[in-house]
Scaffold this motif. Structure first.
Motif, PDB file in Angstrom:
ATOM      1  N   SER A   1       0.828  -1.204   0.000  1.00 10.81           N
ATOM      2  CA  SER A   1       0.000   0.000   0.000  1.00 10.81           C
ATOM      3  C   SER A   1       0.860   1.251   0.000  1.00 10.81           C
ATOM      4  O   SER A   1       1.971   1.266   0.524  1.00 10.81           O
TER       5      SER A   1
ATOM      6  N   ASP B   1      -2.233   8.097   6.300  1.00 13.79           N
ATOM      7  CA  ASP B   1      -2.474   7.570   7.646  1.00 13.79           C
ATOM      8  C   ASP B   1      -2.833   8.708   8.583  1.00 13.79           C
ATOM      9  O   ASP B   1      -2.376   9.842   8.403  1.00 13.79           O
TER      10      ASP B   1
ATOM     11  N   GLY C   1       1.836   4.030   4.383  1.00 11.00           N
ATOM     12  CA  GLY C   1       1.611   2.880   3.508  1.00 11.00           C
ATOM     13  C   GLY C   1       2.810   1.955   3.573  1.00 11.00           C
ATOM     14  O   GLY C   1       3.955   2.411   3.675  1.00 11.00           O
TER      15      GLY C   1
ATOM     16  N   ARG D   1      -1.858  -1.579  19.135  1.00  8.47           N
ATOM     17  CA  ARG D   1      -2.684  -0.494  18.609  1.00  8.47           C
ATOM     18  C   ARG D   1      -4.014  -1.038  18.144  1.00  8.47           C
ATOM     19  O   ARG D   1      -4.156  -2.240  17.884  1.00  8.47           O
TER      20      ARG D   1
ATOM     21  N   MET E   1      -1.297  -8.742   7.756  1.00 13.22           N
ATOM     22  CA  MET E   1      -1.771  -8.283   9.069  1.00 13.22           C
ATOM     23  C   MET E   1      -3.137  -8.881   9.402  1.00 13.22           C
ATOM     24  O   MET E   1      -3.778  -9.512   8.560  1.00 13.22           O
TER      25      MET E   1
ATOM     26  N   GLY F   1       4.669   1.926  10.758  1.00 11.96           N
ATOM     27  CA  GLY F   1       5.622   1.679   9.676  1.00 11.96           C
ATOM     28  C   GLY F   1       6.887   0.984  10.136  1.00 11.96           C
ATOM     29  O   GLY F   1       7.726   0.621   9.314  1.00 11.96           O
TER      30      GLY F   1
ATOM     31  N   GLY G   1       7.266  -1.988  11.219  1.00 11.02           N
ATOM     32  CA  GLY G   1       7.298  -3.342  10.654  1.00 11.02           C
ATOM     33  C   GLY G   1       7.704  -3.320   9.179  1.00 11.02           C
ATOM     34  O   GLY G   1       8.474  -4.162   8.714  1.00 11.02           O
ATOM     35  N   ASP G   2       7.194  -2.342   8.462  1.00 11.29           N
ATOM     36  CA  ASP G   2       7.522  -2.234   7.030  1.00 11.29           C
ATOM     37  C   ASP G   2       8.970  -1.792   6.846  1.00 11.29           C
ATOM     38  O   ASP G   2       9.661  -2.247   5.943  1.00 11.29           O
TER      39      ASP G   2
END
Ligand code: AMP
Length: 308
Positions: free
Chosen positions: A8, A12, A27, A93, A149, A234, A236-237
């Protein structure tokens, strides 16, 4: 070595116990590209945005060497929007809102130029879209890494099961690992998840670091203890971008090298949380990345004498 990033690109809105952001650019693929571009070129992006996505953000990514041919711009529609609220621990979260918008019917097209890519990072996105990219690759990449996720476990589990069968590495966080496997113990969860397809598994535990699993082996990486975490969004990304970026750069997909990849990912994630959105990872360069990786080495390096 060339890396394809799918995911993505979004707006946000983030609330933490300490503050709230406006609509900011985020994203999964945005964070991954910024992070991976510290290690590897070219990063070849596949995503979709609406006419509302700032051109300046696309230009900044392009200036960083990210190839945007695979990013569709649907002028009359809105970009994906996600809002979330962090709990006091800044680790967990709640999603407040997910507006798929252009993601709802996204039909990714892998540009011809991307076909020779050896590394494929399937960032968070509908599993059907991730699957479509896998199927479009005429030659199987050397390494395919998947992130997903809870949202997709709840809305598209059968597609997700199919994608899991086709990837080498899965990255997920601890609560998602528990949800996916229906096991509380992360060791048991890992065993169950590896039966679903991926040979390697990384379970991210936020401020508690990450675990890398392969067969019956496990490697533990710490997270950098930080005095202040502004925005974990973000992370994790950004981890994923550092992880696969490192593996692509070193062209080595062994378990031993994946341990280094996990450290590279953890180092990048530690930058991400220092400011809101992508601000921090846009500004880091090679020197800072190297010195942070050195901090990780110091963090876990110790000698001990075994006493009789
Ligand atoms: P992370 O904090 O690394 O788990 O990722 C946060 C990013 O994921 C945000 O920038 C969101 O835009 C994006 N995101 C949140 N929900 C989804 C979803 N269902 N599909 C794709 N991306 C998402």
């Amino acid at each position: 070595m060339a890396l394809i990033v799918v995911g993505s690109m979004a707006f946000d809105q983030i609330e933490t116990p300490f503050g709230r952001s406006d609509r900011i650019v985020g994203g999964a693929a945005t964070y991954i590209a910024w992070s991976a571009s510290n290690f590897v070129h070219p990063v070849r992006q596949i995503s979709v945005v609406g006419g509302d996505f700032p051109q300046a953000e696309l230009d900044a990514l392009a200036a960083r060497g990210v190839d945007l041919e695979g990013v569709q711009v649907q002028k009359d529609r809105k970009s994906f929007f996600w809002s979330g609220r962090y709990h006091m621990d800044m680790n967990s979260r709640d999603t407040l809102e997910t507006q798929l918008n252009v993601l709802e019917d996204f039909n990714p097209v892998v540009p011809e130029r991307y076909q020779d890519s050896e590394f494929l990072m399937l960032g968070n996105l509908a599993p059907a879209v991730q699957l479509s990219v896998i199927r479009q690759m005429r030659r199987k990449p050397r390494l395919t890494v998947l992130d997903t996720m809870n949202f997709w476990m709840e809305t598209a589990m059968s597609d997700l099961e199919k994608v899991l069968h086709e990837v080498d590495v899965l990255l997920i966080n601890d609560s998602e690992a528990r949800q996916l496997s229906a096991q509380y113990s992360l060791i048991r969860a890992a065993r169950e998840i590896m039966k679903m397809g991926p040979r390697y598994l990384v379970i991210k535990k936020g401020e508690h670091g990450a675990l890398l699993f392969y067969q019956d082996q496990v490697f533990v990486a710490p997270a950098l203890p930080l005095e202040e975490v502004f925005d974990p969004t973000g992370a994790g990304d950004t981890f994923a971008g550092g992880f696969i970026g490192y593996l692509a750069r070193t062209r080595n997909t062994s378990f031993e090298n994946m341990k280094s990849g996990v450290i590279a990912g953890s180092a990048m994630a530690s930058f991400c949380v220092e400011k809101f959105g992508t601000l921090r990872i846009q500004e880091v360069g090679k020197e800072e990345v190297h010195s942070r990786i050195r901090q990780f080495i110091d963090l876990v390096n110790f000698d001990i004498n075994l006493l009789d």
